[in-house]
Design a protein around this motif. Structure first.
Motif, PDB file in Angstrom:
ATOM      1  N   ARG A 107       0.826  -1.212   0.000  1.00  0.00           N
ATOM      2  CA  ARG A 107       0.000   0.000   0.000  1.00  0.00           C
ATOM      3  C   ARG A 107       0.858   1.259   0.000  1.00  0.00           C
ATOM      4  N   ILE A 108       1.991   1.213   0.675  1.00  0.00           N
ATOM      5  CA  ILE A 108       2.901   2.361   0.644  1.00  0.00           C
ATOM      6  C   ILE A 108       3.395   2.599  -0.775  1.00  0.00           C
ATOM      7  N   ASN A 109       3.823   1.550  -1.429  1.00  0.00           N
ATOM      8  CA  ASN A 109       4.311   1.710  -2.808  1.00  0.00           C
ATOM      9  C   ASN A 109       3.200   2.203  -3.734  1.00  0.00           C
ATOM     10  N   ALA A 114       1.107   6.614  -6.965  1.00  0.00           N
ATOM     11  CA  ALA A 114       0.009   7.529  -7.283  1.00  0.00           C
ATOM     12  C   ALA A 114       0.449   8.993  -7.268  1.00  0.00           C
ATOM     13  N   GLY A 115       1.695   9.240  -6.905  1.00  0.00           N
ATOM     14  CA  GLY A 115       2.225  10.597  -6.946  1.00  0.00           C
ATOM     15  C   GLY A 115       2.478  11.249  -5.609  1.00  0.00           C
ATOM     16  N   LEU A 116       2.171  10.561  -4.503  1.00  0.00           N
ATOM     17  CA  LEU A 116       2.432  11.140  -3.196  1.00  0.00           C
ATOM     18  C   LEU A 116       3.922  11.091  -2.882  1.00  0.00           C
ATOM     19  N   ARG A 117       4.394  12.129  -2.201  1.00  0.00           N
ATOM     20  CA  ARG A 117       5.781  12.170  -1.754  1.00  0.00           C
ATOM     21  C   ARG A 117       5.877  11.979  -0.242  1.00  0.00           C
ATOM     22  N   LEU A 118       4.775  12.218   0.447  1.00  0.00           N
ATOM     23  CA  LEU A 118       4.652  11.922   1.875  1.00  0.00           C
ATOM     24  C   LEU A 118       3.324  11.223   2.085  1.00  0.00           C
ATOM     25  N   ILE A 119       3.367  10.068   2.747  1.00  0.00           N
ATOM     26  CA  ILE A 119       2.172   9.267   2.981  1.00  0.00           C
ATOM     27  C   ILE A 119       1.911   9.190   4.470  1.00  0.00           C
ATOM     28  N   SER A 120       0.707   9.581   4.861  1.00  0.00           N
ATOM     29  CA  SER A 120       0.247   9.425   6.233  1.00  0.00           C
ATOM     30  C   SER A 120      -0.629   8.185   6.299  1.00  0.00           C
ATOM     31  N   GLY A 121      -0.276   7.253   7.173  1.00  0.00           N
ATOM     32  CA  GLY A 121      -1.045   6.023   7.270  1.00  0.00           C
ATOM     33  C   GLY A 121      -2.083   6.066   8.374  1.00  0.00           C
ATOM     34  N   GLN A 122      -2.893   5.024   8.422  1.00  0.00           N
ATOM     35  CA  GLN A 122      -3.957   4.884   9.423  1.00  0.00           C
ATOM     36  C   GLN A 122      -3.406   4.143  10.630  1.00  0.00           C
ATOM     37  N   LEU A 123      -3.533   4.746  11.814  1.00  0.00           N
ATOM     38  CA  LEU A 123      -3.084   4.115  13.058  1.00  0.00           C
ATOM     39  C   LEU A 123      -4.275   3.512  13.777  1.00  0.00           C
ATOM     40  N   ILE A 124      -4.158   2.215  14.110  1.00  0.00           N
ATOM     41  CA  ILE A 124      -5.245   1.459  14.722  1.00  0.00           C
ATOM     42  C   ILE A 124      -4.715   0.843  16.019  1.00  0.00           C
ATOM     43  N   PRO A 125      -5.441   0.935  17.141  1.00  0.00           N
ATOM     44  CA  PRO A 125      -4.966   0.345  18.392  1.00  0.00           C
ATOM     45  C   PRO A 125      -4.824  -1.178  18.292  1.00  0.00           C
ATOM     46  N   ARG A 126      -3.742  -1.702  18.829  1.00  0.00           N
ATOM     47  CA  ARG A 126      -3.565  -3.153  18.896  1.00  0.00           C
ATOM     48  C   ARG A 126      -4.637  -3.766  19.781  1.00  0.00           C
ATOM     49  N   GLY A 212      -0.571  13.139   1.678  1.00  0.00           N
ATOM     50  CA  GLY A 212      -1.961  12.856   1.990  1.00  0.00           C
ATOM     51  C   GLY A 212      -2.146  11.605   2.823  1.00  0.00           C
ATOM     52  N   LEU A 213      -3.345  11.461   3.364  1.00  0.00           N
ATOM     53  CA  LEU A 213      -3.729  10.310   4.167  1.00  0.00           C
ATOM     54  C   LEU A 213      -4.118   9.153   3.266  1.00  0.00           C
ATOM     55  N   ARG A 214      -3.590   7.987   3.564  1.00  0.00           N
ATOM     56  CA  ARG A 214      -3.991   6.738   2.898  1.00  0.00           C
ATOM     57  C   ARG A 214      -4.463   5.783   3.995  1.00  0.00           C
ATOM     58  N   ARG A 215      -5.780   5.624   4.108  1.00  0.00           N
ATOM     59  CA  ARG A 215      -6.316   4.775   5.170  1.00  0.00           C
ATOM     60  C   ARG A 215      -6.032   3.294   4.943  1.00  0.00           C
ATOM     61  N   ASP A 216      -5.651   2.928   3.732  1.00  0.00           N
ATOM     62  CA  ASP A 216      -5.321   1.528   3.477  1.00  0.00           C
ATOM     63  C   ASP A 216      -3.887   1.187   3.892  1.00  0.00           C
ATOM     64  N   VAL A 217      -3.115   2.179   4.307  1.00  0.00           N
ATOM     65  CA  VAL A 217      -1.773   1.950   4.857  1.00  0.00           C
ATOM     66  C   VAL A 217      -1.945   1.824   6.370  1.00  0.00           C
ATOM     67  N   ARG A 218      -2.029   0.590   6.855  1.00  0.00           N
ATOM     68  CA  ARG A 218      -2.473   0.350   8.224  1.00  0.00           C
ATOM     69  C   ARG A 218      -1.352  -0.188   9.122  1.00  0.00           C
ATOM     70  N   VAL A 219      -1.260   0.395  10.308  1.00  0.00           N
ATOM     71  CA  VAL A 219      -0.353  -0.097  11.348  1.00  0.00           C
ATOM     72  C   VAL A 219      -1.132  -0.172  12.650  1.00  0.00           C
ATOM     73  N   TYR A 220      -0.943  -1.261  13.370  1.00  0.00           N
ATOM     74  CA  TYR A 220      -1.581  -1.446  14.668  1.00  0.00           C
ATOM     75  C   TYR A 220      -0.592  -1.010  15.750  1.00  0.00           C
ATOM     76  N   GLY A 221      -0.956   0.070  16.477  1.00  0.00           N
ATOM     77  CA  GLY A 221      -0.045   0.679  17.431  1.00  0.00           C
ATOM     78  C   GLY A 221      -0.280   0.208  18.849  1.00  0.00           C
ATOM     79  N   SER A 222       0.780   0.291  19.657  1.00  0.00           N
ATOM     80  CA  SER A 222       0.714  -0.153  21.046  1.00  0.00           C
ATOM     81  C   SER A 222      -0.176   0.751  21.892  1.00  0.00           C
ATOM     82  N   ASN A 223      -0.814   0.133  22.890  1.00  0.00           N
ATOM     83  CA  ASN A 223      -1.647   0.845  23.865  1.00  0.00           C
ATOM     84  C   ASN A 223      -0.970   0.902  25.241  1.00  0.00           C
ATOM     85  N   ARG A 224       0.348   0.696  25.294  1.00  0.00           N
ATOM     86  CA  ARG A 224       0.966   0.526  26.602  1.00  0.00           C
ATOM     87  C   ARG A 224       0.909   1.793  27.457  1.00  0.00           C
ATOM     88  N   ARG A 225       0.834   2.965  26.834  1.00  0.00           N
ATOM     89  CA  ARG A 225       0.663   4.174  27.644  1.00  0.00           C
ATOM     90  C   ARG A 225      -0.723   4.205  28.288  1.00  0.00           C
TER      91      ARG A 225
END
Length: 251
Positions: A107-109, A114-126, A212-225
């Motif tokens: 999804r990053i590629n 698609a022409g983006l030079r900076l991609i913001s992905g979607q952060l989802i809680p683990r 831009g934001l790409r919601r299909d670029v997904r990472v599950y982030g830690s909730n340890r805080r």
């Protein structure tokens, strides 16, 4: 091949959890990339765990380098510049407590193509850290509210900016090597001093609108805080460090 896409992972005392992150990296459907883990002066054997994993999983290639200056900004910048020196043209970052989705690299590629030079992905809680569905839902809603608020907050509004603010989590973002260099890179700061991802995004906004934001670029982030501080204090921490605990490096 040394060029192409590199993934940068800053890591400080992540011996207990970095194996899960590396497994998620090794499980990518597209394996045409390289990884550099930046050991930020860990005291728990993080670097050794990464080297052992790399020896057992030759694809993708995983390297370990060191950065003694404390801070996610400093470590991430060291990794980005190391990758660029090795010929990287595309850079992605996640953190050592995160789980990229199996199609993350694909999804990053696609975003770059698609022409983006900076991609913001979607952060989802683990979902594997014992945090309740309620708190995970609050986190997701809070992230959406923070993203909307970021567009109107005074610190992100200035005539010098060419386009709107887009919240870009450091643990799920990608940028071309040329834009990273032109924007000055991540400020070499500690996590308690500055949100280095916001600083980079705002530097990019003075150069281009190709982000831009790409919601299909997904990472599950830690909730340890959340587990350590509770939901309210965690949200205050991310809101310009309105909550500043004595210990910020939660493990």
């Amino acid at each position: 091949m040394s060029g192409g896409l590199w993934v940068v992972i800053p890591a400080f005392d992540e011996a207990r959890g970095i194996g899960a992150t590396l497994n998620a990296i090794a499980a990518q459907r597209d394996t045409d990339f390289r990884v550099v883990v930046v050991d930020n002066d860990s005291s728990d054997g993080t670097a050794g765990i990464v080297r052992t994993f790399a020896a057992a999983h030759p694809v993708p290639v995983i390297e370990v380098i060191s950065e003694a200056q404390k801070g996610t900004g400093a470590a991430a910048d060291t990794g980005m510049r190391y990758a660029i020196a090795q010929g990287a043209t595309r850079l992605a970052r996640t953190d050592a407590d995160c789980l990229p989705a199996p199609d993350w690299i694909e999804r990053i590629n696609a975003g770059f193509d698609a022409g983006l030079r900076l991609i913001s992905g979607q952060l989802i809680p683990r979902t594997d850290e014992g945090v309740s569905w309620r708190d995970r839902t609050i986190i997701r809603v809070a992230l959406e509210v923070a993203s909307a608020f970021g567009k109107v907050r005074s610190g992100n509004r200035d005539p010098k900016y060419l386009g709107p603010y887009v919240m870009t989590p450091g643990c799920n973002m990608a940028i071309t090597a040329e834009l990273y260099t032109a924007a000055g890179g991540f400020p070499r700061t500690a996590i308690e001093d500055l949100h280095e991802d916001r600083a980079l995004v705002n530097a990019v906004r003075t150069i281009t609108t190709d982000y831009g934001l790409r919601r299909d670029v997904r990472v599950y982030g830690s909730n340890r805080r959340v587990r350590a501080w509770g939901i309210r204090k965690t949200l205050a921490w991310y809101a310009d460090h309105r909550y500043r605990p004595e210990i910020v490096d939660i493990r």
